[in-house]
Design a protein around this motif. Structure first.
Motif, PDB file in Angstrom:
ATOM      1  N   LYS A 215      75.824  66.785  47.866  1.00 27.33           N
ATOM      2  CA  LYS A 215      77.247  67.130  48.720  1.00 27.33           C
ATOM      3  C   LYS A 215      76.839  68.190  49.789  1.00 27.33           C
ATOM      4  O   LYS A 215      77.340  68.002  50.905  1.00 27.33           O
ATOM      5  CB  LYS A 215      78.050  67.882  47.660  1.00 27.33           C
ATOM      6  CG  LYS A 215      79.385  68.377  48.267  1.00 27.33           C
ATOM      7  CD  LYS A 215      80.283  67.253  48.471  1.00 27.33           C
ATOM      8  CE  LYS A 215      81.726  67.512  48.851  1.00 27.33           C
ATOM      9  NZ  LYS A 215      82.646  67.874  47.803  1.00 27.33           N
ATOM     10  N   LEU A 216      75.804  68.923  49.691  1.00 30.19           N
ATOM     11  CA  LEU A 216      75.532  70.074  50.497  1.00 30.19           C
ATOM     12  C   LEU A 216      74.913  69.406  51.914  1.00 30.19           C
ATOM     13  O   LEU A 216      74.935  69.815  52.923  1.00 30.19           O
ATOM     14  CB  LEU A 216      74.336  70.973  49.993  1.00 30.19           C
ATOM     15  CG  LEU A 216      75.059  72.202  49.068  1.00 30.19           C
ATOM     16  CD1 LEU A 216      74.063  72.734  48.443  1.00 30.19           C
ATOM     17  CD2 LEU A 216      76.136  73.113  49.762  1.00 30.19           C
ATOM     18  N   CYS A 217      74.019  68.283  51.803  1.00 28.16           N
ATOM     19  CA  CYS A 217      73.714  67.495  52.799  1.00 28.16           C
ATOM     20  C   CYS A 217      74.705  66.910  53.520  1.00 28.16           C
ATOM     21  O   CYS A 217      74.531  66.930  54.810  1.00 28.16           O
ATOM     22  CB  CYS A 217      72.526  66.397  52.069  1.00 28.16           C
ATOM     23  SG  CYS A 217      70.743  67.115  51.669  1.00 28.16           S
ATOM     24  N   LEU A 221      75.883  67.675  57.792  1.00 27.71           N
ATOM     25  CA  LEU A 221      75.978  66.610  58.765  1.00 27.71           C
ATOM     26  C   LEU A 221      77.301  66.905  59.494  1.00 27.71           C
ATOM     27  O   LEU A 221      77.387  66.609  60.814  1.00 27.71           O
ATOM     28  CB  LEU A 221      76.248  65.189  58.141  1.00 27.71           C
ATOM     29  CG  LEU A 221      74.764  64.702  57.443  1.00 27.71           C
ATOM     30  CD1 LEU A 221      75.195  63.192  56.976  1.00 27.71           C
ATOM     31  CD2 LEU A 221      73.951  64.199  58.656  1.00 27.71           C
ATOM     32  N   ASN A 222      78.120  67.598  58.817  1.00 22.28           N
ATOM     33  CA  ASN A 222      79.504  67.808  59.768  1.00 22.28           C
ATOM     34  C   ASN A 222      79.582  69.393  60.059  1.00 22.28           C
ATOM     35  O   ASN A 222      80.593  69.495  60.468  1.00 22.28           O
ATOM     36  CB  ASN A 222      80.547  67.517  58.716  1.00 22.28           C
ATOM     37  CG  ASN A 222      80.750  65.865  58.253  1.00 22.28           C
ATOM     38  OD1 ASN A 222      80.307  65.080  59.255  1.00 22.28           O
ATOM     39  ND2 ASN A 222      80.883  65.654  57.094  1.00 22.28           N
ATOM     40  N   GLY A 223      78.842  69.964  59.732  1.00 20.95           N
ATOM     41  CA  GLY A 223      78.983  71.564  59.877  1.00 20.95           C
ATOM     42  C   GLY A 223      78.170  72.057  60.939  1.00 20.95           C
ATOM     43  O   GLY A 223      77.666  71.304  61.601  1.00 20.95           O
ATOM     44  N   GLU A 284      67.164  64.643  60.633  1.00 20.34           N
ATOM     45  CA  GLU A 284      65.840  64.835  61.404  1.00 20.34           C
ATOM     46  C   GLU A 284      66.218  64.464  63.018  1.00 20.34           C
ATOM     47  O   GLU A 284      65.118  64.927  63.701  1.00 20.34           O
ATOM     48  CB  GLU A 284      64.863  64.132  60.756  1.00 20.34           C
ATOM     49  CG  GLU A 284      64.280  64.257  59.605  1.00 20.34           C
ATOM     50  CD  GLU A 284      63.143  63.310  58.745  1.00 20.34           C
ATOM     51  OE1 GLU A 284      63.096  62.160  59.528  1.00 20.34           O
ATOM     52  OE2 GLU A 284      62.774  63.483  57.702  1.00 20.34           O
ATOM     53  N   LYS A 285      67.027  63.801  63.231  1.00 18.92           N
ATOM     54  CA  LYS A 285      67.341  63.446  64.563  1.00 18.92           C
ATOM     55  C   LYS A 285      68.565  64.447  65.357  1.00 18.92           C
ATOM     56  O   LYS A 285      69.187  64.090  66.073  1.00 18.92           O
ATOM     57  CB  LYS A 285      67.883  62.018  64.811  1.00 18.92           C
ATOM     58  CG  LYS A 285      66.942  61.087  64.106  1.00 18.92           C
ATOM     59  CD  LYS A 285      67.402  59.627  64.292  1.00 18.92           C
ATOM     60  CE  LYS A 285      66.086  58.624  63.839  1.00 18.92           C
ATOM     61  NZ  LYS A 285      66.762  57.230  63.699  1.00 18.92           N
ATOM     62  N   HIS A 286      68.769  65.468  64.609  1.00 15.16           N
ATOM     63  CA  HIS A 286      69.713  66.437  65.091  1.00 15.16           C
ATOM     64  C   HIS A 286      69.596  67.039  66.324  1.00 15.16           C
ATOM     65  O   HIS A 286      68.271  67.333  66.700  1.00 15.16           O
ATOM     66  CB  HIS A 286      69.898  67.473  64.223  1.00 15.16           C
ATOM     67  CG  HIS A 286      71.098  68.409  64.100  1.00 15.16           C
ATOM     68  ND1 HIS A 286      71.490  69.410  65.108  1.00 15.16           N
ATOM     69  CD2 HIS A 286      72.483  68.111  63.315  1.00 15.16           C
ATOM     70  CE1 HIS A 286      72.712  69.617  64.674  1.00 15.16           C
ATOM     71  NE2 HIS A 286      73.299  68.957  63.660  1.00 15.16           N
ATOM     72  N   TYR A 287      70.526  67.242  67.020  1.00 14.30           N
ATOM     73  CA  TYR A 287      70.178  67.765  68.460  1.00 14.30           C
ATOM     74  C   TYR A 287      69.673  69.075  68.356  1.00 14.30           C
ATOM     75  O   TYR A 287      68.997  69.605  69.450  1.00 14.30           O
ATOM     76  CB  TYR A 287      71.614  67.624  69.317  1.00 14.30           C
ATOM     77  CG  TYR A 287      72.665  68.896  68.832  1.00 14.30           C
ATOM     78  CD1 TYR A 287      72.420  70.159  69.552  1.00 14.30           C
ATOM     79  CD2 TYR A 287      73.655  68.501  67.871  1.00 14.30           C
ATOM     80  CE1 TYR A 287      73.459  70.996  69.210  1.00 14.30           C
ATOM     81  CE2 TYR A 287      74.450  69.489  67.643  1.00 14.30           C
ATOM     82  CZ  TYR A 287      74.469  70.696  68.094  1.00 14.30           C
ATOM     83  OH  TYR A 287      75.290  71.616  67.619  1.00 14.30           O
TER      84      TYR A 287
END
Length: 297
Positions: A215-217, A221-223, A284-287
């Protein structure tokens, strides 16, 4: 006859000398006896004086102690603590307290009141009722979520310091995991409570830890980036502390569909251990470079 009389006189003189010597020895013995008796009397008198002094000093100190420890009824600390506790319980029984007042009460109880009350477990009912009211309300979501967080914080203190048994704590905390929590003003308070509750207990079941990691992962993604960094660090610590949940990141093969059930109230039904943390591959592909680096590690 003259010789005989002389001998008799000499014998008489000898007997007289013997009697004198005997009388002198008797006098010496009497003197020594008198001296020993006087010394014994002196010793007895000194010991008696010492006993009287000790007794008088002991009685004086005991009287001083009784004077020091003797308090009036309203001066005893436990009576003040009992009165303080009863006053708070009377306030909490008032109906229809405003939400702002209720939030202040919850914060004050957890910080100042529970540590001095003689029976802090009597506040558990109020914390439980406040959490149910804050989590079930449909209006003013931010205020009610803060009420629920403060209520759970009070229950956590009772569990940690006063041995309260509240089996639904982790299920209740799981229901507060929503993306909007990472955008509110009380985000730091909630994340602090979350990290304390998860990292302070090393005996958590694997399905509980797996459900929280999954749930934290998804929240990451949305935070926002700041919240995502904290969430990823918490997930990393949980996976290192609970080795039985390593299957979430070492599962091989292609999963056609994620079997994780997110919207449940019971953590046993989430099926988190049958899933995987594929969200880390997306992060891993986050900006943001810090988030991508932490997800790869």
């Amino acid at each position: 006859p003259a010789i005989l009389s002389g001998n008799d006189d000499a014998g008489d003189n000898d007997s007289d000398d013997g009697t004198v010597e005997e009388e002198d020895s008797e006098e010496e013995d009497d003197c020594s006896d008198d001296e020993s008796e006087s010394s014994e009397d002196e010793e007895e008198s000194t010991t008696a004086n010492k006993k009287r002094k000790n007794h008088s000093s002991g009685s004086g100190s005991s009287s001083k102690r009784t004077k020091k420890t003797k308090l009036i009824a309203w001066q005893q600390p436990y009576k003040h603590r009992n009165a303080h506790q009863e006053a708070w319980l009377s306030v909490l029984r008032l109906p229809n307290l405003p939400s702002r007042t209720q939030k202040r009460i919850l914060q004050h109880l957890s910080t100042y009141v529970l540590k001095i009350c003689p029976s802090p477990l009597r506040f558990a009912e109020y914390f439980t009722r406040s959490f149910q009211g804050g989590s079930n309300a449909t209006t003013s979501t931010t205020n009610n979520s803060l009420t629920a967080i403060l209520s759970l914080h009070g229950l956590f203190i009772l569990m940690l310091d006063h041995q309260l048994e509240y089996p639904q704590f982790y299920n209740s905390l799981y229901t507060l995991l929503h993306p909007r929590v990472l955008y509110t003003k009380h985000r730091s308070r909630f994340l602090r409570l979350l990290s304390q509750a998860l990292l302070s207990n090393s005996m958590l079941p694997a399905y509980v830890v797996g459900s929280y990691c999954k749930k934290l992962c998804r929240l990451a993604l949305n935070g926002p980036p700041s919240g995502s960094l904290f969430v990823l660090a918490l997930v990393s610590n949980l996976l290192r502390k609970h080795g039985e949940c390593a299957c979430l990141i070492h599962r091989r093969g292609v999963i056609a569909e994620d079997v994780f059930v997110e919207e449940v109230d019971d953590l046993i039904k989430t099926r988190a251990l049958e899933s995987s943390l594929w969200e880390l591959a997306a992060l891993e592909k986050h900006y943001h470079p810090a988030i991508s680096t932490l997800a790869k590690s």
